[in-house]
Design an enzyme around this catalytic site. Structure first.
Site, PDB file in Angstrom:
ATOM      1  CB  SER A  42     -26.794  -8.867  63.726  1.00 33.40           C
ATOM      2  OG  SER A  42     -25.533  -9.766  64.111  1.00 33.40           O
ATOM      3  CE  LYS A 102     -26.772 -13.373  63.087  1.00 33.06           C
ATOM      4  NZ  LYS A 102     -27.031 -11.979  62.529  1.00 33.06           N
ATOM      5  CB  SER A 210     -30.381  -9.976  63.986  1.00 31.37           C
ATOM      6  OG  SER A 210     -29.632 -11.115  63.874  1.00 31.37           O
TER       7      SER A 210
END
Length: 263
Positions: A42, A102, A210
């Site tokens: 991701s 992230k 993602s």
């Protein structure tokens, strides 16, 4: 001293040594740096499956999630420092209880939206410049044996898996590569998300691969992440292996050893 007594003393010393080693390791992991393996794609190309890094837990202060199993007796956050837009952050999923990594895109009060694959923050398009292609082999990756998604799919095993690459630059000047797989997915066109006070909005750099804040928690996504759930900031890849095991030395990516993030 008898032989039996000597053996007993030796065993006791070994037990104490192991105990204090575990205590010191636990304190180091809790207060300073937590190891983290990258399990998914991701965050490509910034982070690759099989990258190993230490998360800086001092960056944002400490909450109950700073301890394994969230056992720290902390209410809220102590020694808190605000994260910056563009930071790569490990956080605890608000519902699932697993750790995610992230990029922080939205701060409290921000309006975040994707329109036709372009990121908007506070109704202004974030500049992005086309920057060639990201090419990788279409083959199993990491311990889970995941195969990458490709913009030029379908691709045969061993073929070139290609994604369009662009450089995105946030309002504070942080730049990073983003990848594209498709143009009309849900993640490319979203409603406007207004980030609540005390929360943050995260997106993966591999935009079409993602599960992040663009997907609500009821839809299996991340949603808005409370400040309390932030564990630390990722600053540098320490080790990287493209194989299923770190012992497979022929799959090591030596060019990524001690590789700084954000440079």
């Amino acid at each position: 001293m008898s032989t039996a007594t000597g053996k007993s003393d030796g065993i006791w010393e070994t037990i104490k040594t192991v105990f204090w080693a575990l205590v010191i390791a636990g304190l180091f992991r809790t207060l300073f740096f937590q190891p983290f393996w990258i399990p998914s794609g991701s965050m490509k190309e910034t982070l690759l499956i099989g990258d190993f890094l230490f998360v800086n837990k001092m960056a944002y202060g400490y909450s109950r999630y700073s301890c394994p199993f969230a056992i720290c007796p902390i209410s809220g956050r102590i020694f808190a420092s605000e994260p910056e837009r563009g930071d790569i952050v490990v956080f605890r999923h608000p519902v699932a209880g697993t750790d995610y990594i992230k990029r922080l895109i939205g701060l409290p009060g921000d309006r975040v939206q994707m329109r036709e694959g372009v990121l908007y923050i506070n109704d202004t398009a974030v500049p992005r410049v086309a920057s060639g292609e990201f090419i990788e082999e279409y083959a199993p990756q990491g311990g889970a044996g995941q195969r990458p998604r490709c913009e030029n799919g379908p691709v045969g095993s061993g073929g070139d898996c290609i994604k369009s690459r662009a450089i995105e630059t946030l309002p504070n000047g942080v730049s990073y590569p983003v990848l594209n797989i498709e143009d009309n997915g849900f993640a490319d066109n979203t409603p406007v998300f207004t980030v609540p006070e005390g929360h943050f909005f995260f997106i993966g750099d591999n935009r079409d691969n993602s599960v992040d804040s663009r997907f609500g928690q009821n839809a299996g996504g991340v949603g808005f992440v409370p400040f309390e759930n932030l564990i630390g900031r990722a600053d540098r890849v320490m080790f990287s292996s493209a194989g299923r095991s770190m012992l497979a030395f022929w799959t090591w990516r030596s060019d990524r050893f001690f590789h700084p993030l954000g440079e």
